[in-house]
Enzyme design. Structure first.
Site, short mmCIF file in Angstrom:
data_model
loop_
_atom_site.label_atom_id
_atom_site.label_comp_id
_atom_site.label_asym_id
_atom_site.label_seq_id
_atom_site.Cartn_x
_atom_site.Cartn_y
_atom_site.Cartn_z
N HIS A 1 58.91 37.49 36.96
CA HIS A 1 57.86 38.50 37.14
C HIS A 1 56.49 37.84 37.13
O HIS A 1 56.18 37.06 36.23
CB HIS A 1 57.93 39.55 36.03
CG HIS A 1 56.82 40.56 36.09
ND1 HIS A 1 56.70 41.47 37.11
CD2 HIS A 1 55.76 40.77 35.26
CE1 HIS A 1 55.63 42.22 36.90
NE2 HIS A 1 55.05 41.81 35.78
N GLY B 1 49.96 45.23 33.45
CA GLY B 1 48.67 45.88 33.35
C GLY B 1 47.53 44.99 32.92
O GLY B 1 46.40 45.46 32.76
N LYS C 1 46.92 40.95 36.77
CA LYS C 1 47.41 39.86 37.63
C LYS C 1 47.11 40.16 39.10
O LYS C 1 46.63 39.29 39.82
CB LYS C 1 48.92 39.68 37.43
CG LYS C 1 49.31 39.26 36.02
CD LYS C 1 50.79 38.96 35.91
CE LYS C 1 51.64 40.21 36.12
NZ LYS C 1 51.42 41.21 35.06
N ASP D 1 54.66 40.52 42.11
CA ASP D 1 55.59 41.22 41.24
C ASP D 1 56.89 40.45 40.99
O ASP D 1 57.24 40.17 39.85
CB ASP D 1 55.92 42.62 41.78
CG ASP D 1 56.65 43.46 40.74
OD1 ASP D 1 56.20 43.48 39.58
OD2 ASP D 1 57.69 44.05 41.08
N ARG E 1 40.44 24.35 20.98
CA ARG E 1 39.42 24.40 22.02
C ARG E 1 39.39 23.12 22.86
O ARG E 1 38.90 23.13 23.98
CB ARG E 1 38.06 24.68 21.40
CG ARG E 1 37.99 26.02 20.70
CD ARG E 1 36.63 26.31 20.13
NE ARG E 1 35.64 26.44 21.17
CZ ARG E 1 34.36 26.74 20.94
NH1 ARG E 1 33.93 26.91 19.70
NH2 ARG E 1 33.50 26.84 21.94
#
Length: 339
Positions: free
Chosen positions: A145, A163, A166, A184, A252
């Protein structure tokens, strides 16, 4: 991970034009699998010249093999033909070089329901083409996916929870002249020991689904060059939501390169955090540029650490008064040159 079934009929339909194949006999064996789905070592001994010791799935008979069979006496010849067409590992037989096919071969193929083909091409050419075709047709594959893009010539898989944005990111990348491969559902195929190729399922080709806009035809909206069917996978970009607790634990400097295994191949992965004011399209492009630099052998973090280490070593080796004296002498030499 799955290995798609390929029958003798599938093979004939795919390669008959390229290899100039004719189906001579044994058409009732069209559903024989070229590689069983339960095979312990998929892809081994798929195609090759006639071999009775270690039979190939597709036995190719060339001029040398025809000459060998013709030198056998009647009893040995009949035994060889019987072994060839009754072997459980054999799924098809191809007579190459446009040679005449003996009636005994045709009768044995019909009797055992084993596909018998002829080709006018030389046997080495037939084998080369079939090895290339079967390596890809029977390659292990998996569906993932996400959204698959070509960014700056590199295959990039964009993943993240449903949601998170992407498809919106894909739309922004399209507006920056990058290319969509799949939305998808992305099908990945391992075509080599360390090569993964991502492609779009036929039914989903050219389409992008964006919440609020519905289904978009990318080819019609952005042009023919905005889409492509497949591309080698180079980098995975994982989108994550910004959470204060998670952000405080982020390294970081990114001193350790993250990877994710797909079909047994380790693929580099970077995490990008979604939040107000963050231009994810620019960040994806930057991640690709950094990936390209790493492939060329450049490591900015390593250079950064070396530079600071050298500075600390130089600062620690010289006494303060000595450093001042060296600086004063350097200044006097510079002034004398000017004068």
């Amino acid at each position: 991970m799955t290995t798609p079934p390929v029958t003798a009929h599938d093979f004939f339909e795919a390669q008959s034009g390229l290899l100039k194949l004719k189906w001579i006999a044994g058409e009732t064996g069209k559903n024989r699998l070229l590689e069983p789905t339960t095979a312990k070592y998929p892809g081994m001994a798929l195609v090759g010249h006639l071999n009775f010791v270690h039979p190939n799935r597709i036995q190719v008979i060339g001029e040398a093999e025809i000459a060998y069979l013709s030198r056998l006496d009647k009893k040995e010849y009949e035994e060889a033909i019987r072994n060839l067409f009754t072997c459980e590992k054999t799924s098809a037989v191809i007579v190459a070089n446009g040679g005449n096919i003996a009636p005994d071969l045709i009768a044995a193929a019909d009797r055992t329901s084993l596909g018998l083909f002829s080709s006018s091409l030389p046997s080495p050419v037939v084998i080369d083409h079939l090895q290339y075709y079967l390596t890809r047709a029977l390659a292990p594959r998996i569906t993932v996916h996400g959204v698959y893009m070509e960014v700056m010539g590199m295959g990039v898989l964009i993943t993240g929870e449903s949601g998170i944005g992407k498809s919106e990111l894909a739309l922004e990348l399209l507006s920056r002249n990058h290319r969509l491969i799949a939305d998808d559902a992305v099908e990945f195929v391992r075509v080599g020991p360390d090569v993964i190729v991502g492609q779009c399922p036929t039914l989903l080709s050219d389409y992008l689904e964006v919440r609020g806009l519905g289904i978009l035809d990318v080819r019609l909206m952005f042009g023919e060059t905005a889409v492509r069917h497949k591309k080698k996978l180079h980098l995975i970009v994982r989108l994550e939501t910004i959470q204060r607790q998670k952000m405080s634990k982020i390294n970081r400097l990114e001193s350790k390169q993250m990877t994710r295994a797909i079909l047994g191949v380790e693929i580099p992965e970077v995490a990008l955090f979604v939040g107000p004011g963050r231009n994810l399209a620019v960040l994806v492009e930057t991640a690709i540029r950094a990936y390209i630099l790493r492939m060329w052998g450049f490591d900015p973090l390593d250079d950064f650490i070396k530079r600071h280490q050298e500075h600390m070593n130089n600062a620690g080796s010289a006494h303060p008064s000595r450093r001042d004296a060296l600086a004063g002498e350097a200044l006097r030499k510079a002034r004398s040159k000017v004068d």
